[in-house]
Structure formats: C-alpha cells, structure tokens
Enzyme design. Sequence first.
Site, mmCIF file in Angstrom:
data_model
loop_
_atom_site.group_PDB
_atom_site.id
_atom_site.type_symbol
_atom_site.label_atom_id
_atom_site.label_comp_id
_atom_site.label_asym_id
_atom_site.label_seq_id
_atom_site.Cartn_x
_atom_site.Cartn_y
_atom_site.Cartn_z
ATOM 1 N N HIS A 85 0.865 -1.173 0.000
ATOM 2 C CA HIS A 85 0.000 0.000 0.000
ATOM 3 C C HIS A 85 0.904 1.227 0.000
ATOM 4 O O HIS A 85 1.979 1.205 0.600
ATOM 5 C CB HIS A 85 -0.841 -0.012 1.286
ATOM 6 C CG HIS A 85 -2.118 0.783 1.222
ATOM 7 N ND1 HIS A 85 -2.584 1.377 0.080
ATOM 8 C CD2 HIS A 85 -3.031 1.059 2.190
ATOM 9 C CE1 HIS A 85 -3.736 1.988 0.349
ATOM 10 N NE2 HIS A 85 -4.027 1.813 1.626
ATOM 11 N N GLY A 121 -6.372 -10.480 0.593
ATOM 12 C CA GLY A 121 -5.358 -11.516 0.760
ATOM 13 C C GLY A 121 -5.967 -12.911 0.690
ATOM 14 O O GLY A 121 -5.323 -13.873 0.257
ATOM 15 N N SER A 153 -33.311 -10.235 -20.323
ATOM 16 C CA SER A 153 -34.573 -10.083 -21.050
ATOM 17 C C SER A 153 -34.661 -8.690 -21.678
ATOM 18 O O SER A 153 -34.020 -7.741 -21.205
ATOM 19 C CB SER A 153 -35.751 -10.283 -20.095
ATOM 20 O OG SER A 153 -35.797 -9.201 -19.166
HETATM 21 N N1 LIG Z 1 -6.501 -6.771 3.753
HETATM 22 C C1 LIG Z 1 -6.230 -6.867 2.464
HETATM 23 O O1 LIG Z 1 -6.703 -7.783 1.781
HETATM 24 C C2 LIG Z 1 -5.303 -5.885 1.789
HETATM 25 C C3 LIG Z 1 -5.304 -5.786 0.376
HETATM 26 C C4 LIG Z 1 -4.335 -5.009 -0.250
HETATM 27 C C5 LIG Z 1 -3.423 -4.309 0.534
HETATM 28 N N2 LIG Z 1 -3.477 -4.375 1.888
HETATM 29 C C6 LIG Z 1 -2.459 -3.672 2.673
HETATM 30 O O2 LIG Z 1 -1.590 -4.669 3.241
HETATM 31 C C7 LIG Z 1 -1.106 -4.235 4.511
HETATM 32 C C8 LIG Z 1 -1.496 -5.250 5.578
HETATM 33 O O3 LIG Z 1 -2.904 -5.220 5.698
HETATM 34 P P1 LIG Z 1 -3.751 -6.397 6.359
HETATM 35 O O4 LIG Z 1 -5.198 -6.065 6.080
HETATM 36 O O5 LIG Z 1 -3.211 -7.702 5.928
HETATM 37 O O6 LIG Z 1 -3.421 -6.129 7.885
HETATM 38 P P2 LIG Z 1 -4.190 -6.640 9.187
HETATM 39 O O7 LIG Z 1 -5.091 -5.573 9.682
HETATM 40 O O8 LIG Z 1 -4.811 -7.953 8.867
HETATM 41 O O9 LIG Z 1 -2.994 -6.764 10.245
HETATM 42 C C9 LIG Z 1 -1.799 -7.450 9.934
HETATM 43 C C10 LIG Z 1 -1.000 -7.808 11.144
HETATM 44 O O10 LIG Z 1 -0.744 -6.698 11.977
HETATM 45 C C11 LIG Z 1 -0.488 -7.215 13.254
HETATM 46 N N3 LIG Z 1 -0.553 -6.126 14.226
HETATM 47 C C12 LIG Z 1 -1.582 -5.247 14.414
HETATM 48 N N4 LIG Z 1 -1.255 -4.364 15.390
HETATM 49 C C13 LIG Z 1 0.007 -4.690 15.789
HETATM 50 C C14 LIG Z 1 0.906 -4.139 16.738
HETATM 51 N N5 LIG Z 1 0.579 -3.076 17.457
HETATM 52 N N6 LIG Z 1 2.110 -4.727 16.892
HETATM 53 C C15 LIG Z 1 2.464 -5.809 16.158
HETATM 54 N N7 LIG Z 1 1.657 -6.363 15.241
HETATM 55 C C16 LIG Z 1 0.453 -5.806 15.053
HETATM 56 C C17 LIG Z 1 -1.565 -8.275 13.426
HETATM 57 O O11 LIG Z 1 -1.162 -9.232 14.379
HETATM 58 C C18 LIG Z 1 -1.615 -8.876 12.031
HETATM 59 O O12 LIG Z 1 -0.735 -9.977 11.931
HETATM 60 C C19 LIG Z 1 -1.712 -2.848 4.719
HETATM 61 O O13 LIG Z 1 -0.800 -1.912 4.227
HETATM 62 C C20 LIG Z 1 -2.964 -2.874 3.861
HETATM 63 O O14 LIG Z 1 -3.417 -1.597 3.470
HETATM 64 C C21 LIG Z 1 -4.385 -5.153 2.530
HETATM 65 MG MG LIG Z 2 -7.025 -0.738 0.884
#
Ligand SMILES: NC(=O)c1ccc[n+]([C@@H]2O[C@H](COP(=O)([O-])OP(=O)(O)OC[C@H]3O[C@@H](n4cnc5c(N)ncnc54)[C@H](O)[C@@H]3O)[C@@H](O)[C@H]2O)c1
Ligand SMILES: [Mg+2]
Length: 347
Positions: A123, A152, A269
């Site tokens: 991102h 994901g 349709s």
């Molecule tokens: N969710 C999606 O499908 C998606 C799609 C495209 C891009 N993104 C981007 O990918 C990145 C990850 O997003 P996500 O949705 O997989 O994240 P998520 O919200 O699922 O969190 C990912 C991880 O962060 C950890 N975490 C949260 N707070 C924490 C803290 N204080 N200390 C340590 N670990 C902590 C959690 O344990 C988890 O393993 C972001 O930049 C997001 O914008 C996400």
């Molecule tokens: Mg997004």
Amino acid sequence: MAKINFGGVVEDIVTREEFPLEKARQVLADQTIAVIGYGVQGPGQALNMKDNGLNVIVGQRKGKTYDKAVADGWVPGVTLFEIEEALEKGTIICYLLSDAAQIELWPTVKKYLTAGKSLYFSHGFGITYKEKTGIVPPADVDVFLAAPKGSGTSLRRLFVAGKGLNSSFAVYQDATGKAREKCIAMAIGVGSGYLFETDFYKEVTSDLTGERGTLMGAIQGIFAAQYEVLRENGHSPSEAFNETVEELTQSLMPLVAENGMDWMYANCSTTAQRGALDWWKPFRDATKPVFAQLYNSVKTQAEAERSITLNSQPDYRVKLDAELKEMADMEMWRAGAAVRSLRPENN
Ligand SMILES: NC(=O)c1ccc[n+]([C@@H]2O[C@H](COP(=O)([O-])OP(=O)(O)OC[C@H]3O[C@@H](n4cnc5c(N)ncnc54)[C@H](O)[C@@H]3O)[C@@H](O)[C@H]2O)c1
Ligand SMILES: [Mg+2]
Ligand SMILES: CC(C)(O)[C@@H](O)C(=O)O
Ligand SMILES: [Mg+2]
C-alpha cells in the site's frame, strides 16, 4: 513490458510471460524475504511466495495469529519468528502490519533497515502520508510496493486454483539500482496475474477511493437503499435480499466478471434491458457528486487523517467491533445469512 490497449489508452503491462516465475526466483535467489504481519495479506503473500520456491520467513507477535501461522505450516525458530528476529534475518522486509500498526512499529523496523536491504509495502499509505506516519526510510535501502488488487484471502484462493489477482507495482526509492527488478520479482512471487505500474501516491489514492466507493462503501449503501425500499413496500426479507444481493453475487457478477456488463446487458430479457438502460444514468448522476466528494476527501488527506487517528486509539477494537456488529445485525445481512444457509452446497 507488453503494450496493451485498454479501451483506446495504451499502457505498459508486465505479464508472467515476460517476467516468468523462474526469473523472479533468480532475482530473489539470495534474499531472505521476511513477511512482517500475518493478518489478511500476510498469509496469502507468504504462502504463495513459499509455494513459488522463494526463501520466506514470517515475523508475527505471539497470540492467536502466531498460532494460525503455525497451523499454516510455518515452523517456530526455522521459518516463524518474533517480529524483531524476522526483521534482523530478513533482507527484504515485507511490511504487512495494519497501516496503523506500521506507524507504531516503525522505530523498531527502521533499526533493522541496514544498507542494501529492501522495504516492501502493499500500500502507498505509510510513505505517501509520511508527515502523519513518520515512515521515512533510510536513503540506502530500496523501497517499493506490490499491491494486490483484492483481498489476501482471494490472493491465496486464486493462486491455489492456478489463477492470479492483478497487482500494481511502484518503486519509491532505488538505492541499489536493482529496486525495479526486485519489485517486479516480488509482485510475481506473491502470485499476481499481470502487473500495472503506478506510484505510491496514485496507489493509495485510488485504493482508498475504491474501497470506500464501488468495492465496498458505495455498494453497501446501494444494497441498503434498495433493500429498504423493497421492505417499506411490503416485500419479504427473502425476496428483498434475493433481488438485491443474492442474484447479483451468485448469478450476474460471475457473468459480468467473465464477459463484462455490456455482455450482461445484451444477455438479459428485453424488459430488463429497457429498464437497466434507462436507469443507469440517473444512478450515475445521483452518485457522481458523492464520488467527487469522496475523492476530494482522499486527496485532502482527510481520509488518511481519520484512519490514522481512529485506528490508533486504544479502544479502537471495541469501537470497531460495535460498528461491525451493527452491520451484522441489519436485517438485510441476517436475511443474507439465512439465504446463504439455504444454498444447496451449504446443505
Ligand atoms: N486486507 C487486504 O486484503 C489488503 C489488500 C491489499 C493491501 N493491503 C495492505 O496490506 C497491509 C497489511 O494489511 P492487512 O489487512 O493484511 O493487515 P491486518 O489488519 O490484517 O494486520 C496485519 C497484522 O498486523 C499485526 N498487528 C496489528 N497491530 C500490531 C501491533 N501493534 N504490533 C504488532 N503487530 C500488530 C496483526 O497481528 C496482524 O498480523 C496494509 O498496508 C494494507 O493496506 C491489505
Ligand atoms: Mg485498501
Ligand atoms: C481488499 C481491499 C479493499 O482492496 C484492500 O484495499 C484493503 O484495504 O483491504
Ligand atoms: Mg485495495
């Protein structure tokens, strides 16, 4: 890069033919790819890269998610570590914590970004809003992103099915002269279909607009509006849900995905054709000002500000859960759960 004509505009695209997996493996042969975070993108990307033969480790704090990583086959002390240990071992750091957690953990991550390492995002958020996030990488590391255009969960499902989500890619900082090829190799490695190039600003701006717009926010709003009108006029929940959501997701959208909405219009349709041709423009005209307002809110960074402020509060989870529960408790989605349970494959 392949030149592809997108409806009259020619763009340079990277496909798996031009940048095959074998090339990605060669580019990344000496790298230890540390996936930091195992939430939604973490598992999809880490498992796809592992299955693609790349050298991947996972860094995740202890707890339920760490246990999920173990259940997925990551081995503590071998391929699964506490975050700091993974940061130390990794040469490409995939920063896949939630965007709010990336701000909190940044001082720790920065310590391990020694010269020649790479910092990978999915991102453009952390870098684009650096005045707000404080994420400013050292000048001697490569910084790039590959952003799968989807969840994901689907990244993994499509990979397992032999398909691939499309991803955008962008290089922000090229310290080694190899950032671009590493970036493309990573994007192929995580299981992308084709790749289109962007920059960090455009990625975050389009992504925030899309998820607040037609991908989730707008579609939920339109679902709710139509469902409410049907219910207010005496239609049953099952009828309202089927005519608003179920038919769309089960019947029409898979066909739109295969062939486009133009084909869908040509293959319903004559009655539906007449009405849908008449009504799409009023819907466009009614919603376009809201989309313009949304884009402006993204552009002025009001969305980023709101997301950072609200998602960084200590009671963020409690408040979020309450808002999510409110949606789950809507009659429309409770009706949806009942409708889904009646699908033949769920019986
Ligand atoms: N969710 C999606 O499908 C998606 C799609 C495209 C891009 N993104 C981007 O990918 C990145 C990850 O997003 P996500 O949705 O997989 O994240 P998520 O919200 O699922 O969190 C990912 C991880 O962060 C950890 N975490 C949260 N707070 C924490 C803290 N204080 N200390 C340590 N670990 C902590 C959690 O344990 C988890 O393993 C972001 O930049 C997001 O914008 C996400
Ligand atoms: Mg997004
Ligand atoms: C999956 C989405 C909505 O595309 C992603 O952008 C996210 O932030 O989760
Ligand atoms: Mg997105």
